[in-house]
Enzyme design. Structure first.
Site, PDB file in Angstrom:
ATOM      1  CG  ASP A  13      25.150 -12.086 -46.418  1.00  0.00           C
ATOM      2  OD1 ASP A  13      24.734 -12.721 -45.434  1.00  0.00           O
ATOM      3  OD2 ASP A  13      24.408 -11.626 -47.299  1.00  0.00           O
ATOM      4  N   GLY A  40      21.971 -15.531 -42.014  1.00  0.00           N
ATOM      5  CA  GLY A  40      22.351 -16.845 -42.532  1.00  0.00           C
ATOM      6  C   GLY A  40      23.855 -16.936 -42.391  1.00  0.00           C
ATOM      7  CD  GLN A 221      20.821  -9.021 -39.244  1.00  0.00           C
ATOM      8  OE1 GLN A 221      20.728  -8.629 -38.093  1.00  0.00           O
ATOM      9  NE2 GLN A 221      20.504 -10.252 -39.586  1.00  0.00           N
TER      10      GLN A 221
HETATM   11  P1  GDP Z   1      27.762 -14.343 -42.594  1.00  0.00           P
HETATM   12  O1  GDP Z   1      26.318 -14.056 -42.702  1.00  0.00           O
HETATM   13  O2  GDP Z   1      28.567 -13.124 -42.254  1.00  0.00           O
HETATM   14  O3  GDP Z   1      28.093 -15.477 -41.670  1.00  0.00           O
HETATM   15  O4  GDP Z   1      28.230 -14.784 -44.056  1.00  0.00           O
HETATM   16  P2  GDP Z   1      27.452 -15.799 -45.045  1.00  0.00           P
HETATM   17  O5  GDP Z   1      27.598 -17.165 -44.544  1.00  0.00           O
HETATM   18  O6  GDP Z   1      26.076 -15.303 -45.310  1.00  0.00           O
HETATM   19  O7  GDP Z   1      28.225 -15.546 -46.393  1.00  0.00           O
HETATM   20  C1  GDP Z   1      29.597 -15.769 -46.502  1.00  0.00           C
HETATM   21  C2  GDP Z   1      29.822 -16.803 -47.632  1.00  0.00           C
HETATM   22  O8  GDP Z   1      31.176 -16.804 -48.000  1.00  0.00           O
HETATM   23  C3  GDP Z   1      29.496 -18.222 -47.203  1.00  0.00           C
HETATM   24  O9  GDP Z   1      29.044 -18.947 -48.319  1.00  0.00           O
HETATM   25  C4  GDP Z   1      30.854 -18.752 -46.726  1.00  0.00           C
HETATM   26  O10 GDP Z   1      30.961 -20.166 -46.834  1.00  0.00           O
HETATM   27  C5  GDP Z   1      31.766 -18.067 -47.693  1.00  0.00           C
HETATM   28  N1  GDP Z   1      33.109 -17.725 -47.190  1.00  0.00           N
HETATM   29  C6  GDP Z   1      33.473 -17.358 -45.943  1.00  0.00           C
HETATM   30  N2  GDP Z   1      34.786 -17.019 -45.927  1.00  0.00           N
HETATM   31  C7  GDP Z   1      35.235 -17.193 -47.185  1.00  0.00           C
HETATM   32  C8  GDP Z   1      36.509 -16.979 -47.809  1.00  0.00           C
HETATM   33  O11 GDP Z   1      37.466 -16.528 -47.203  1.00  0.00           O
HETATM   34  N3  GDP Z   1      36.578 -17.248 -49.153  1.00  0.00           N
HETATM   35  C9  GDP Z   1      35.522 -17.717 -49.872  1.00  0.00           C
HETATM   36  N4  GDP Z   1      35.700 -17.944 -51.166  1.00  0.00           N
HETATM   37  N5  GDP Z   1      34.322 -17.922 -49.307  1.00  0.00           N
HETATM   38  C10 GDP Z   1      34.178 -17.642 -47.992  1.00  0.00           C
HETATM   39  P1  IMO Z   2      23.769 -11.962 -41.969  1.00  0.00           P
HETATM   40  O1  IMO Z   2      23.757 -12.078 -40.469  1.00  0.00           O
HETATM   41  C1  IMO Z   2      22.729  -9.557 -45.472  1.00  0.00           C
HETATM   42  C2  IMO Z   2      19.065  -7.157 -45.197  1.00  0.00           C
HETATM   43  C3  IMO Z   2      17.899  -7.537 -46.107  1.00  0.00           C
HETATM   44  C4  IMO Z   2      17.249  -6.183 -46.308  1.00  0.00           C
HETATM   45  C5  IMO Z   2      17.441  -5.522 -44.942  1.00  0.00           C
HETATM   46  C6  IMO Z   2      16.227  -5.625 -44.020  1.00  0.00           C
HETATM   47  O2  IMO Z   2      23.672 -13.272 -42.672  1.00  0.00           O
HETATM   48  O3  IMO Z   2      24.902 -11.110 -42.423  1.00  0.00           O
HETATM   49  P2  IMO Z   2      15.176  -7.604 -42.596  1.00  0.00           P
HETATM   50  O4  IMO Z   2      14.640  -8.926 -43.050  1.00  0.00           O
HETATM   51  O5  IMO Z   2      16.267  -7.674 -41.601  1.00  0.00           O
HETATM   52  O6  IMO Z   2      14.087  -6.665 -42.176  1.00  0.00           O
HETATM   53  O7  IMO Z   2      15.779  -6.971 -43.961  1.00  0.00           O
HETATM   54  O8  IMO Z   2      18.546  -6.167 -44.329  1.00  0.00           O
HETATM   55  N1  IMO Z   2      19.586  -8.260 -44.350  1.00  0.00           N
HETATM   56  C7  IMO Z   2      20.733  -8.890 -44.566  1.00  0.00           C
HETATM   57  N2  IMO Z   2      21.642  -8.778 -45.577  1.00  0.00           N
HETATM   58  N3  IMO Z   2      22.979 -10.386 -44.450  1.00  0.00           N
HETATM   59  C8  IMO Z   2      22.102 -10.493 -43.418  1.00  0.00           C
HETATM   60  O9  IMO Z   2      22.373 -11.220 -42.302  1.00  0.00           O
HETATM   61  C9  IMO Z   2      20.903  -9.756 -43.474  1.00  0.00           C
HETATM   62  N4  IMO Z   2      19.831  -9.646 -42.653  1.00  0.00           N
HETATM   63  C10 IMO Z   2      19.039  -8.717 -43.199  1.00  0.00           C
HETATM   64  O10 IMO Z   2      18.351  -8.102 -47.307  1.00  0.00           O
HETATM   65  O11 IMO Z   2      17.980  -5.436 -47.243  1.00  0.00           O
HETATM   66 MG    MG Z   3      24.747 -14.282 -44.072  1.00  0.00          MG
END
Ligand code: GDP
Ligand code: IMO
Ligand code: MG
Length: 423
Positions: A13, A40, A221
């Site tokens: 994330d 996600g 991840q």
């Molecule tokens: P990913 O899984 O690595 O693609 O990251 P996610 O989408 O799960 O989580 C990142 C969150 O932070 C999302 O809600 C993005 O819209 C948000 N985001 C990304 N870059 C920035 C930033 O520079 N500042 C803020 N405030 N939010 C950000």
């Molecule tokens: P993105 O790509 C954050 C975490 C789960 C759990 C562990 C194992 O959005 O960064 P799984 O379902 O893979 O067997 O869960 O890994 N996890 C993530 N945490 N971002 C993700 O993906 C994750 N995908 C799995 O929360 O701790």
């Molecule tokens: Mg994510």
């Protein structure tokens, strides 16, 4: 032509989806190499927000080819939901999305097994996303998996055999379940999936490279969730690191070019497992609130803490990161002081390397810096950066030994600043 890899350096994330979208115009192809709908990846532009799980984040930029590689595990039902939503939002992808025949299929019973194993672990549960990731990769490694390529031949028989094996395990675990709705939906999604182009993606990827095309590999991840190098057993079941791109797409190691390592200006984690810099106080709550730190797909509250430079140095080493990308520093815009963990105290001994276990007895040693206390979200160039922020960037670069090439100051595509080091 070389392949660049973009991956998370923390516990996921970090903002991978956003940056892949920003960088896509520079590449011909975007490819996912591991993970599945446990991911996600959020993208925001022109007032719209999208969350992608299995589809690469390059899908919104023109006619770029997007590939789901052999290292990915695909749930046809979740894939269908994602693809249909994109199509109805005007982002047709049938011609542009290619799926590896060697990608493994997540079956409904894999999801049930995921839940059953978690239930059987009690307090020691991993806190998985419940998407069947672990059981699907387990079947792959134990040579029992079903692949996308299997859809084209004797699929029903292969499916039934695998299902019966899973049912035996579910019964042995005493897990109560019903397959009624989810199986029907899944089998319908298999039919839907047939409209897409199934490819020998290792050939496609290498042919594209020979033809001089450029490829951006999108990690899912983060390094701290890697099956080998993460905080085992509280990890995911794939290799999230740079080497995973070689395995998950069939790319030779000597074809890897830049490795973009993404990190948040602080740190988060979802699910169970150790997290040395986790905050249990108002500061942690403030980061969580300002950063909207709730899972993009599951909505689970993310645990929050200060940046951990010991873990980041480890991630940079494992991945061979050539360029760093810092996300979400805007979340710290109102902080008077900012902390960074530079070493661990392990039973009274100060260490700067990432140890075998970070479970117990690891206490973070912090340095504290003045915050910039300024809204940076509308800045357009690094010339506008306040002095304290520049000092923070320099400190991080010195600690991490790699330049910070991009800084993200908000979730929108437009809130992204490339630093002069890149020009
Ligand atoms: P990913 O899984 O690595 O693609 O990251 P996610 O989408 O799960 O989580 C990142 C969150 O932070 C999302 O809600 C993005 O819209 C948000 N985001 C990304 N870059 C920035 C930033 O520079 N500042 C803020 N405030 N939010 C950000
Ligand atoms: P993105 O790509 C954050 C975490 C789960 C759990 C562990 C194992 O959005 O960064 P799984 O379902 O893979 O067997 O869960 O890994 N996890 C993530 N945490 N971002 C993700 O993906 C994750 N995908 C799995 O929360 O701790
Ligand atoms: Mg994510």
């Amino acid at each position: 032509m070389k392949v660049d890899v973009l991956l998370g350096l923390q516990w996921g994330d970090e903002g991978k989806g956003k940056v892949v979208d920003v960088l896509t115009p520079r590449y011909d192809v975007v490819a996912r190499f591991q993970g599945g709908p446990n991911a996600g990846h959020t993208l925001e532009f022109e007032g719209q927000k999208y969350v992608l799980r299995s589809i690469p984040s390059g899908i919104f930029q023109g006619d770029k080819v997007n590939i789901i590689g052999n290292g990915v595990v695909l749930d046809p039902a979740l894939f269908k939901a994602e693809a249909v939503a994109l199509e109805s939002a005007g982002h047709g992808l049938k011609e542009r999305l290619h799926i590896s025949k060697k990608a493994h299929l997540i079956m409904p019973t894999h999801r049930l097994l995921d839940a059953a194993y978690e239930a059987s672990k009690g307090d020691a549960k991993v806190g998985t996303t419940g998407k069947g990731i672990g059981p699907t990769y387990t079947d792959k490694v134990s040579r029992n998996g079903l692949r996308v390529g299997d859809i084209m031949e004797n699929f029903s028989q292969k499916y039934e055999a695998a299902k019966q094996r899973h049912i035996q395990v579910l019964n042995a675990l005493g897990y109560e379940y019903s397959l009624d709705n989810i199986e029907k939906e899944w089998l319908e999604a298999i039919e839907y999936l047939k409209q897409f182009t199934f490819v020998d993606s290792e050939h496609e990827v290498n042919n594209l490279l020979y033809a001089g095309k450029s490829i951006l590999c999108e990690g899912a991840q983060g390094t701290m969730l890697d099956i080998d190098f993460g905080s085992y057993p509280y990890v995911t079941s794939s290799n999230t690191i740079c080497a995973g791109a070689c395995i998950g797409l069939g790319i030779a190691p000597n074809k890897i070019g830049d490795v973009f390592g993404i990190f948040k200006a602080y740190c988060t984690r979802v699910g169970s497992g150790p997290f040395p810099t986790e905050l249990f106080d108002e500061t942690g709550d403030k980061i969580c609130t300002l950063g909207h730190e709730f899972g993009s797909v599951t909505g689970r509250k993310r645990r929050c803490g200060w940046i951990d430079l010991v873990a980041l140095r480890y991630s940079i080493m494992i991945n061979g990161v050539t360029k760093l990308i810092m996300m979400k520093s805007d979340v710290l815009d109102t902080f008077e002081t900012i902390k960074a963990c530079v070493a661990y105290d392990v039973k009274g001994q100060e260490i700067e390397y990432f140890p075998y276990s970070i479970e117990d007895d690891v206490k973070p040693i912090y340095v504290e810096m003045p915050g910039w206390e300024m809204d940076m979200t509308k800045m357009k160039s690094e010339d506008e950066f306040p002095e304290e922020f520049n000092a923070y960037l320099s400190f991080l670069e010195e600690q991490l030994g790699v330049p910070i090439a991009i800084v993200s100051l908000g979730p929108d595509r437009a809130q992204t600043i490339e630093r002069y080091t890149e020009k």
